[in-house]
Design a protein around this motif. Structure first.
Motif, PDB file in Angstrom:
ATOM      1  N   UNK A   2       0.827  -1.209   0.000  1.00 58.89           N
ATOM      2  CA  UNK A   2       0.000   0.000   0.000  1.00 58.89           C
ATOM      3  C   UNK A   2       0.862   1.260   0.000  1.00 58.89           C
ATOM      4  N   UNK A   3       0.251   2.355  -0.448  1.00 58.33           N
ATOM      5  CA  UNK A   3       0.954   3.642  -0.502  1.00 58.33           C
ATOM      6  C   UNK A   3       1.351   4.081   0.903  1.00 58.33           C
ATOM      7  N   UNK A   4       0.435   3.886   1.870  1.00 59.56           N
ATOM      8  CA  UNK A   4       0.736   4.294   3.247  1.00 59.56           C
ATOM      9  C   UNK A   4       1.934   3.518   3.789  1.00 59.56           C
ATOM     10  N   UNK A 110       2.242  16.416   6.675  1.00 63.69           N
ATOM     11  CA  UNK A 110       1.243  17.402   6.263  1.00 63.69           C
ATOM     12  C   UNK A 110       0.031  16.675   5.704  1.00 63.69           C
ATOM     13  N   UNK A 111      -1.156  17.137   6.103  1.00 68.41           N
ATOM     14  CA  UNK A 111      -2.370  16.585   5.530  1.00 68.41           C
ATOM     15  C   UNK A 111      -3.395  17.698   5.343  1.00 68.41           C
ATOM     16  N   UNK A 112      -4.253  17.490   4.374  1.00 63.13           N
ATOM     17  CA  UNK A 112      -5.297  18.471   4.079  1.00 63.13           C
ATOM     18  C   UNK A 112      -6.491  18.217   4.986  1.00 63.13           C
ATOM     19  N   UNK A 114     -10.759  19.356   5.772  1.00 64.17           N
ATOM     20  CA  UNK A 114     -11.975  19.384   4.943  1.00 64.17           C
ATOM     21  C   UNK A 114     -11.972  20.500   3.894  1.00 64.17           C
ATOM     22  N   UNK A 115     -11.290  21.610   4.142  1.00 61.62           N
ATOM     23  CA  UNK A 115     -11.243  22.736   3.207  1.00 61.62           C
ATOM     24  C   UNK A 115      -9.973  22.728   2.351  1.00 61.62           C
ATOM     25  N   UNK A 116      -9.124  21.717   2.519  1.00 59.34           N
ATOM     26  CA  UNK A 116      -7.836  21.685   1.822  1.00 59.34           C
ATOM     27  C   UNK A 116      -7.918  21.079   0.439  1.00 59.34           C
ATOM     28  N   UNK A 117      -6.846  21.297  -0.329  1.00 60.77           N
ATOM     29  CA  UNK A 117      -6.733  20.724  -1.668  1.00 60.77           C
ATOM     30  C   UNK A 117      -5.259  20.451  -1.958  1.00 60.77           C
ATOM     31  N   UNK A 118      -5.019  19.680  -2.999  1.00 61.34           N
ATOM     32  CA  UNK A 118      -3.647  19.358  -3.392  1.00 61.34           C
ATOM     33  C   UNK A 118      -2.940  20.630  -3.851  1.00 61.34           C
ATOM     34  N   UNK A 119      -1.621  20.650  -3.659  1.00 60.78           N
ATOM     35  CA  UNK A 119      -0.823  21.795  -4.091  1.00 60.78           C
ATOM     36  C   UNK A 119       0.365  21.988  -3.172  1.00 60.78           C
ATOM     37  N   UNK A 120       1.043  23.118  -3.343  1.00 58.07           N
ATOM     38  CA  UNK A 120       2.209  23.433  -2.527  1.00 58.07           C
ATOM     39  C   UNK A 120       1.783  24.275  -1.325  1.00 58.07           C
ATOM     40  N   UNK A 121       2.327  23.942  -0.172  1.00 56.48           N
ATOM     41  CA  UNK A 121       2.013  24.640   1.072  1.00 56.48           C
ATOM     42  C   UNK A 121       3.323  25.120   1.683  1.00 56.48           C
ATOM     43  N   UNK A 149      -1.952  14.742  -3.194  1.00 57.92           N
ATOM     44  CA  UNK A 149      -3.338  14.278  -3.149  1.00 57.92           C
ATOM     45  C   UNK A 149      -3.945  14.729  -1.828  1.00 57.92           C
ATOM     46  N   UNK A 150      -5.032  15.465  -1.893  1.00 55.16           N
ATOM     47  CA  UNK A 150      -5.659  16.000  -0.682  1.00 55.16           C
ATOM     48  C   UNK A 150      -6.193  14.898   0.230  1.00 55.16           C
ATOM     49  N   UNK A 151      -6.402  13.710  -0.310  1.00 57.45           N
ATOM     50  CA  UNK A 151      -6.927  12.626   0.522  1.00 57.45           C
ATOM     51  C   UNK A 151      -5.823  11.808   1.188  1.00 57.45           C
ATOM     52  N   UNK A 152      -4.563  12.096   0.856  1.00 53.68           N
ATOM     53  CA  UNK A 152      -3.437  11.351   1.417  1.00 53.68           C
ATOM     54  C   UNK A 152      -2.449  12.305   2.087  1.00 53.68           C
ATOM     55  N   UNK A 153      -2.008  12.006   3.315  1.00 54.66           N
ATOM     56  CA  UNK A 153      -0.977  12.846   3.944  1.00 54.66           C
ATOM     57  C   UNK A 153       0.361  12.651   3.243  1.00 54.66           C
ATOM     58  N   UNK A 154       1.252  13.608   3.427  1.00 59.35           N
ATOM     59  CA  UNK A 154       2.598  13.492   2.879  1.00 59.35           C
ATOM     60  C   UNK A 154       3.607  13.776   3.979  1.00 59.35           C
ATOM     61  N   UNK A 155       4.760  13.168   3.869  1.00 61.90           N
ATOM     62  CA  UNK A 155       5.821  13.397   4.843  1.00 61.90           C
ATOM     63  C   UNK A 155       6.903  14.251   4.219  1.00 61.90           C
ATOM     64  N   UNK A 156       7.609  14.989   5.056  1.00 62.65           N
ATOM     65  CA  UNK A 156       8.680  15.842   4.568  1.00 62.65           C
ATOM     66  C   UNK A 156       9.807  15.880   5.592  1.00 62.65           C
ATOM     67  N   UNK A 157      10.973  16.323   5.130  1.00 60.67           N
ATOM     68  CA  UNK A 157      12.116  16.506   6.022  1.00 60.67           C
ATOM     69  C   UNK A 157      12.592  17.943   5.862  1.00 60.67           C
ATOM     70  N   UNK A 158      12.719  18.638   6.974  1.00 62.74           N
ATOM     71  CA  UNK A 158      13.232  20.003   6.995  1.00 62.74           C
ATOM     72  C   UNK A 158      14.645  19.946   7.547  1.00 62.74           C
ATOM     73  N   UNK A 159      15.569  20.627   6.871  1.00 65.33           N
ATOM     74  CA  UNK A 159      16.957  20.650   7.295  1.00 65.33           C
ATOM     75  C   UNK A 159      17.459  22.086   7.283  1.00 65.33           C
ATOM     76  N   UNK A 160      18.202  22.456   8.312  1.00 66.11           N
ATOM     77  CA  UNK A 160      18.758  23.809   8.410  1.00 66.11           C
ATOM     78  C   UNK A 160      20.158  23.704   8.977  1.00 66.11           C
TER      79      UNK A 160
END
Length: 185
Positions: A2-4, A110-112, A114-121, A149-160
């Motif tokens: 699965x994607x998850x 990050x996840x959308x 009820x008012x969210x949509x796919x795109x860059x945040x 995809x607004x129906x699927x959360x995404x993970x990210x890594x922040x580095x500084x």
């Protein structure tokens, strides 16, 4: 698969790789010092410094979650546009005679809503370094994260990468968290 589950395995693998940044063997799996060519005469001489201190990373209370709402809404779960969270952290340090450079990393999600949509945040993430009561460094970064995809959360890594004086004490800490900056008037 699965994607998850795939994303979870990717995140776990990424964090294991990042944790390797703290390993004590600089040659490691990438090759031994014997495999490296000798430094050229033009390269500046670097005095060996024993690495003994790398500040810990902490998430301050109330800064590991971030939520945005549709215009005019506040604290209404049905009007959430995006919600993000920060979790696992790691760091690596390099010391010279005058500076300590800390590469701080944090994993986020990050996840959308009820008012969210796919795109860059753009997520407002602040990195601050304190030595006791003294602030040595503080910077707010707008970190872009793509939500495919607004129906699927995404993970990210922040580095500084942060450079502070090498004279920083053992009380030095690196804080990472969401910060909207000064409130708009």
């Amino acid at each position: 698969m699965s994607v998850k589950m795939s994303r979870g395995l990717l995140a776990a693998f990424s964090m294991m790789v990042l944790a390797g940044c703290n390993a004590g063997n600089p040659g490691g799996a990438l090759g031994s010092a014997a495999d490296k060519p000798e430094a050229s005469a033009a390269a500046p001489a670097v005095s060996p410094v024993v690495q003994g201190f790398c500040p810990t990373i902490a998430l301050r209370d109330g800064t590991s979650y971030y939520r945005t709402y549709a215009k005019g809404a506040k604290d209404d779960a049905t009007k959430v546009v995006y919600q993000a969270s920060l979790a696992d952290t790691t760091r690596s340090c390099a010391r010279s005679e005058t500076d300590l450079t800390v590469t701080a990393m944090v994993q986020g999600r990050l996840l959308a809503g009820p008012e969210g949509k796919a795109g860059s945040v753009n997520l407002p993430i602040r990195v601050a370094v304190t030595d006791g009561d003294n602030v040595l460094y503080s910077e707010l970064t707008q970190h872009p994260v793509a939500l495919a995809d607004a129906s699927q959360p995404t993970q990210f890594i922040f580095s500084k990468q942060v450079t502070i004086p090498a004279t920083a004490s053992g009380l030095t800490k690196v804080f990472i968290g969401f910060d909207e900056g000064p409130k708009k008037k």
